[in-house]
Design an enzyme around this catalytic site. Structure first.
Site, PDB file in Angstrom:
ATOM      1  N   HIS A 135       0.873  -1.185   0.000  1.00 11.47           N
ATOM      2  CA  HIS A 135       0.000   0.000   0.000  1.00 11.47           C
ATOM      3  C   HIS A 135       0.917   1.243   0.000  1.00 11.47           C
ATOM      4  CE1 HIS A 135      -3.498   2.341   0.290  1.00 11.47           C
ATOM      5  NE2 HIS A 135      -3.963   2.009   1.475  1.00 11.47           N
ATOM      6  N   GLN A 142      -0.216   4.928   0.926  1.00  6.47           N
ATOM      7  CA  GLN A 142      -0.511   5.091   2.348  1.00  6.47           C
ATOM      8  C   GLN A 142       0.768   5.335   3.148  1.00  6.47           C
ATOM      9  OE1 GLN A 142      -3.758   4.819   4.064  1.00  6.47           O
ATOM     10  NE2 GLN A 142      -2.433   5.881   5.512  1.00  6.47           N
ATOM     11  N   CYS A 146      -3.886   3.321   9.327  1.00  2.12           N
ATOM     12  CA  CYS A 146      -4.293   3.746   7.977  1.00  2.12           C
ATOM     13  C   CYS A 146      -5.808   3.909   7.853  1.00  2.12           C
ATOM     14  CB  CYS A 146      -3.764   2.778   6.939  1.00  2.12           C
ATOM     15  SG  CYS A 146      -4.448   1.117   7.057  1.00  2.12           S
ATOM     16  N   ARG A 153      -3.086  11.653   2.644  1.00  2.00           N
ATOM     17  CA  ARG A 153      -3.241  10.837   1.435  1.00  2.00           C
ATOM     18  C   ARG A 153      -3.477  11.754   0.230  1.00  2.00           C
ATOM     19  NH1 ARG A 153      -5.101   5.587   1.700  1.00  2.00           N
ATOM     20  NH2 ARG A 153      -4.766   5.649  -0.555  1.00  2.00           N
TER      21      ARG A 153
HETATM   22  N1  NVA Z   1      -4.648  -4.016   5.431  1.00  2.00           N
HETATM   23  C1  NVA Z   1      -5.900  -3.369   5.097  1.00  2.00           C
HETATM   24  C2  NVA Z   1      -5.660  -1.941   4.720  1.00  2.00           C
HETATM   25  C3  NVA Z   1      -6.900  -1.169   4.360  1.00  2.00           C
HETATM   26  C4  NVA Z   1      -6.612   0.229   3.929  1.00  2.00           C
HETATM   27  C5  NVA Z   1      -6.562  -4.121   3.958  1.00  2.00           C
HETATM   28  O1  NVA Z   1      -5.860  -4.513   3.014  1.00  2.00           O
HETATM   29  O2  NVA Z   1      -7.773  -4.325   4.006  1.00  2.00           O
HETATM   30  N1   CP Z   2      -6.445   3.644   4.232  1.00  2.00           N
HETATM   31  C1   CP Z   2      -7.155   3.344   3.136  1.00  2.00           C
HETATM   32  O1   CP Z   2      -6.618   2.996   2.096  1.00  2.00           O
HETATM   33  O2   CP Z   2      -8.507   3.498   3.282  1.00  2.00           O
HETATM   34  P1   CP Z   2      -9.654   3.060   2.270  1.00  2.00           P
HETATM   35  O3   CP Z   2      -9.684   1.559   2.249  1.00  2.00           O
HETATM   36  O4   CP Z   2     -10.895   3.673   2.825  1.00  2.00           O
HETATM   37  O5   CP Z   2      -9.313   3.609   0.904  1.00  2.00           O
END
Ligand code: NVA
Ligand code: CP
Length: 304
Positions: free
Chosen positions: A130, A133, A262, A290
């Protein structure tokens, strides 16, 4: 040649630091109402195969503020959901759009998309990484603490996409990172090997949350079951029972420690309500950033 933003490891420390400088400039301009339509007249496709609040809204608003047009595309409402090959979609999108952000499952999907796309592709979250983020998170640390240099970062919980990206970041930026993950839920082995082979800082993996939190300047956690792992929720609640970021764990960290998450958060699971709402929490600035950091990434990649 076009460049993509699929993983932090595609960039040097200097390149990523210069993105933070541009982020600061764009954030200041936006706050002062100074026009910064760096992508005027362009179009950016935002493709989602998983749910999102922050990523969708921050990219849509960011594209708009840069003077470009955002297109929200849910894979289930497009031909991608009916099996049109990634490589065909990627080539067609590039005929209409100046850039693409994609949120999906496998990292290999964004890699294939980028391979066939003649325009820049940004990873808006995969099962592995990610990167937008973590750029926002580090920018938040720089804003609050002045720099990331010499700090100790802690990760508590699942060795997931967020943890993997922190591991890459520690190796690239050169800060110390201790991750506390239960056995069987460690970060990606290849990412750990890559990072350990190049890191000049300490990257430590333990199963003891207190060891990770001890004297930490920045302490970070995330949900126990990520998107796509919903069916494992119950078994994960058992495995992660000792891995909650609560006041007792925060007491191990430095007095001015920053708490990052996050979001979305599951209060009472990976983090308590008093910690996320407490004085150490920087989660709302983190979410806001972000927007600013992604504008810098898009401007750098898509300006031409
Ligand atoms: N680790 C989480 C992050 C969400 C922003 C997911 O992948 O669902
Ligand atoms: N932190 C993040 O990526 O949030 P969302 O899943 O809401 O985009």
């Amino acid at each position: 040649m076009k460049r993509d933003f699929l993983a932090l490891s595609q960039y040097t420390k200097e390149e990523l630091d210069s993105l933070f400088v541009l982020t600061r400039e764009l954030k200041d301009k936006q706050k002062k109402g100074i026009e910064h339509r760096l992508l005027k007249g362009k179009s950016v496709a935002l493709i989602f195969e998983k749910s999102s609040t922050r990523t969708r809204v921050s990219f849509e608003v960011g594209v708009f503020q840069l003077g470009a047009h955002p297109l929200f595309i849910s894979t289930k409402d497009s031909q991608m959901g009916r099996g049109e090959p990634i490589k065909d979609t990627a080539r067609v999108m590039a005929r209409y759009c100046d850039g693409v952000m994609i949120r999906t499952y496998g990292q290999e999907i964004v890699e294939e998309f980028a391979k066939y796309s003649s325009v820049p592709v940004i990873n808006g979250l995969t099962d592995l990484f990610h990167p937008c983020q973590i750029m926002a998170d580090i920018f938040t640390v720089i804003e609050s603490l002045g720099s990331y240099e010499g700090l100790k970062f802690a990760w508590i919980g699942d060795g997931n996409n967020m943890a993997n990206t922190w591991v890459e970041a520690a190796a690239i930026f050169g800060f110390d990172l201790t991750l506390a993950c239960p056995k069987g839920y460690e970060p990606d082995r290849k990412v750990m090997e890559w990072a350990k082979a190049r890191a000049t800082s300490k990257i430590v993996l333990t199963d003891d949350p207190r060891e990770a939190a001890r004297d930490a300047d920045v302490i970070n956690t995330d949900v126990w079951a990520s998107m796509g792992q919903e069916s494992e929720q119950k078994e994960r609640e058992k495995a992660f029972a000792g891995y909650q970021l609560n006041e007792a764990l925060l007491d191990e960290a430095r007095g001015n420690c920053m708490v990052l998450h996050c979001l979305p958060a599951h209060r009472g699971e990976e983090i308590t309500d008093d910690v996320i709402e407490g004085p150490h929490s920087a989660v709302w600035d983190e979410a806001e950033n972000r927007l600013h950091v992604q504008k810098a990434i898009m401007a750098r990649l898509m300006r031409g």
